[in-house]
Design an enzyme around this catalytic site. Structure first.
Site, mmCIF file in Angstrom:
data_model
loop_
_atom_site.group_PDB
_atom_site.id
_atom_site.type_symbol
_atom_site.label_atom_id
_atom_site.label_comp_id
_atom_site.label_asym_id
_atom_site.label_seq_id
_atom_site.Cartn_x
_atom_site.Cartn_y
_atom_site.Cartn_z
ATOM 1 C CB THR A 145 0.128 5.270 -3.722
ATOM 2 O OG1 THR A 145 -0.292 6.572 -4.171
ATOM 3 C CG2 THR A 145 1.644 5.215 -3.747
ATOM 4 C CB THR A 201 -3.216 8.289 0.881
ATOM 5 O OG1 THR A 201 -2.411 9.018 -0.057
ATOM 6 C CG2 THR A 201 -2.596 6.934 1.155
#
Length: 335
Positions: free
Chosen positions: A13, A87
């Protein structure tokens, strides 16, 4: 003297952009250059993109490439390495890298919860803090660290505890290792000895070890339809301190008697498994007597990877996998 930090990237991300509506984040090949350009300072950055993928598609061969490059740049004089990573599986990659990272220089893993195009993107601050941690004198010798939202975490203890918050990572049972400051890493705890490393490098793929979750009215019937020869091992996310239903025990005993290692973690976020609290059918005492191994403080996702590294190393060397060997592997994480 100017510090030198290698910045390796697997994407995530932190290097994604959204559409005009602020949705549908996707990898953006230009995001890395834009973000790195914001890190003006006294540190020389050596950026290198190894992949730009979501963390759900990170494989052992990606991490093998990280290890190769990280070792090479540190041996060539870099003060340490930052790795950007999605993540979702960041804690797993950090845990795996910790098993193999054998340099004094720190290897710091970071990422972001908000895409680079977001007005509130957290990637720039996380990357800045990761670079600061690499150059911090107190970080040397600590192995692989995860830096997120101003805090540093040990790879063996960190877990993603929120699917939305920018403060997405926490450490159990100790809390974060330190707070990132402008010129050092302020340690909140005394450094502890690292668990022995495996050494060498990661394989391209690991032996198959499925993870099954125990629960109400779950007797692991799926095992009736999977030939034991197709399982290199089995990881159970047990209830409570590492328990399964009594009806699941014959299935697990059959696997263990056939030589398939079974490791039992707990699906509970903290507290770990036990070895002695309960002795009813399906309890930790029953499982241990059948030959299973308890994962201790390791959560299921990390316990699975630890078992896979052991099985992969045994496959490579031709060594026998024994109950004693598996239990010794998990002993440093006992609760």
């Amino acid at each position: 003297m100017t510090a030198t930090v290698a910045v390796l990237s697997l994407g995530g991300t932190i290097f994604m952009s959204q559409d005009g509506e602020g949705d549908n984040a996707r990898p953006d090949d230009g995001a890395a250059a834009r973000l790195l350009a914001t890190l003006a300072g006294d540190v020389q950055l050596l950026p290198e993109t190894l992949a730009n993928t979501s963390s759900s598609d990170v494989r052992p061969h990606h991490l093998a490439a990280v290890l190769d490059r990280a070792r090479a740049v540190v041996d060539a004089g870099a003060d340490g390495v930052v790795l950007t990573h999605g993540t979702d599986t960041l804690e797993e990659s950090a845990f795996l890298l910790e098993r193999y990272w054998d340099r004094e220089a720190p290897l710091v893993v970071t990422g972001a919860m908000r895409p680079a195009s977001d007005v509130g993107a957290d990637g720039p601050a996380n990357l800045r803090d990761a670079v600061r941690t690499v150059t911090a004198p107190s970080a040397r010798g600590l192995g692989v660290l995860v830096v997120f939202d101003g805090h540093a975490h040990r790879a063996d203890e960190v877990t993603k505890s929120s699917s939305r918050s920018v403060s997405a990572f926490s450490s159990a049972p100790t809390g974060p290792l330190g707070i990132v400051e402008a010129h050092d890493l302020h340690l909140l705890q005394a450094p502890r000895p690292r668990v022995a490393q495996i050494g060498g490098t990661l394989p391209d793929r690991f032996p198959p070890v499925p993870l099954l979750i125990a629960g109400l009215d779950e007797d692991l019937e799926l095992l009736d339809h999977v030939p034991s020869a197709q399982l290199a091992g089995l990881l159970i996310a047990g209830v409570g301190m590492g328990h399964v239903s009594p009806a699941a025990m014959p299935r697990l005993r059959a696997l263990l008697e056939a030589g398939t290692p079974v490791v039992v973690a707990t699906r509970i976020p903290s507290g770990g498994t036990s070895t002695h609290h309960y002795a009813y059918p399906g309890s930790e005492v029953d499982l241990l007597e059948a030959g299973a191994t308890m994962a201790g403080l390791l959560p299921p996702q990390k316990a699975r990877l630890l078992l896979q590294t052991h099985l992969g190393a045994a496959r490579e060397s031709g060594a026998e996998v024994t109950t004693e060997g598996v239990r010794e592997l998990f002993a440093p994480f006992a609760s």
